[in-house]
Design a protein around this motif. Sequence first.
Motif, short mmCIF file in Angstrom:
data_model
loop_
_atom_site.label_atom_id
_atom_site.label_comp_id
_atom_site.label_asym_id
_atom_site.label_seq_id
_atom_site.Cartn_x
_atom_site.Cartn_y
_atom_site.Cartn_z
N ASN A 196 13.06 -1.67 6.48
CA ASN A 196 13.96 -1.25 7.56
C ASN A 196 13.41 -1.66 8.93
O ASN A 196 14.17 -2.02 9.84
N PHE A 197 12.08 -1.62 9.09
CA PHE A 197 11.48 -2.05 10.36
C PHE A 197 11.50 -3.57 10.51
O PHE A 197 11.78 -4.09 11.59
N ALA A 240 10.91 2.00 4.14
CA ALA A 240 9.96 1.20 4.92
C ALA A 240 9.12 0.31 3.97
O ALA A 240 8.91 0.66 2.82
N PRO A 241 8.62 -0.82 4.47
CA PRO A 241 8.74 -1.34 5.84
C PRO A 241 9.95 -2.24 6.07
O PRO A 241 10.14 -2.75 7.15
N LEU A 251 2.49 5.18 10.01
CA LEU A 251 3.14 3.96 9.54
C LEU A 251 2.09 2.87 9.32
O LEU A 251 2.03 1.86 10.02
N LEU A 262 6.67 1.08 16.68
CA LEU A 262 7.25 1.66 15.48
C LEU A 262 7.04 3.17 15.49
O LEU A 262 5.90 3.64 15.48
#
Length: 456
Positions: free
Chosen positions: A94-95, A91-92, A119, A10
């Motif tokens: 989108n990850f 986030a998170p 992150l 990430l």
Amino acid sequence: MVFNSHIGVLAFPFGTHAAPLLTLVRSLAASAPGFQFSFFNSATSNGTIFNERVSESCENIRVYDVWDGTPEDRVFSGSHFEAVGLFLKAAPGNFEKVIEEAEREIGLKICCLISDAFLWFACDLAEKRGVPWVPFWTAASCSLSAHIYTDEILKAVGSKGIAETAEQEQTLSFIPGLERVHFTDLPPEIFLDKNPSPLAITINNMVENLPKSTAIVLNSFEEIDPIITNDLKSKFHHFLNIGPSILLYPTPPTPDDKTGCLSWLENQNRPKSVVYISFGTVITPPANELVALAEALETCQVPFLWSLNNQAQKSLPEGFLDRTNNKLGKIVPWAPQSRVLAHRNVGAFVTHCGWNSILESISSCVTMICRPFFGDQKLNSRMVEDSWKIGVKVKDGIFTKSETIEALNCVMWSGAGNVMRENVYQLNEKARNAVGFEGSSTKNFEKLLEIINAPN
């Protein structure tokens, strides 16, 4: 090819965060060909750090674009710091979306998460999966130490407030290795109540979660700050300096036909005679400081190579370009920095004091003149001047003509400048030993490979 492990990575797609993380992942991928690495980053950042040559050399790295938080119906036109806020707000989720996509495509669940240390939520994602979390701190160990000691710093400031503490020029005498650092050198994100920005909140969350990590990795070397290294080793499961990466993986030669920086340097007739100037990609000094710096260079008649964008060049003194360009100096909108610093004719680096720039300077044995702007840069410049003694900071951190002339005289021609050069040579030797066959960084990298290869 059949892969036996899947590592998720990430990235934080701002400043010079993503590129060093990619360098780490490329070295891991080369050392562990049976591992598939999924690199999650914004489309803009991926477009910047990946090119055809990099993509072809990384068969076991797959690249995924993560939504940067900009609403789909608009083109982002705000500041760097607004972009950071939008990204962190997304986030998170989108990850998580692209992680699931990568696991479906590759057919393997992720068995380890490596992330930019900012992150912090990667800790939660790793816990849910029951896998190790390995944060990568892209700055120096001194700035990480300052963040780790946030509570102690706030207690020391107490009811006096930072202004009174600054007036008394108090130092961080209670933090191992930071005894020469002043409170005013600290990153503003430490003082969350005064600076509740998205990044400050993120860093404070990071500090809370880092002790849960399996290992913390830095692009640095233990010997630059052994006291800080030993202190942080006592606070985490594994504290692994694995750099400087530039000594392990030098930047591939880039074409110089557009700017002619290297050919211009070749035409300078004295080693260590040229001053190289660059302030990174995010910040440009205000117009009055650009004028002061230009006037100092012209007064000192020191040869210079200056990386300065075309818009900022309009702020230079009237006639400066005509009087100096290609004679006394050369101004270009971009320069191949690592190759410039490595050139035998470069004797000093006027820099914003970002960590990557410092490592490049040490790796090329070049002393520094520091003009810090934000984040960890003030702290870095204090370490450059007072701890490592390999450069100076311009007085009060602002370019004035007289103070810049003094800094140039000190670094380029004085006895003190000779001492700085000797110090940077010694630090360079320690860095090269660290990445050598039996060096500390080499051993730490081997330990990192063990960690990501360990069964869950």
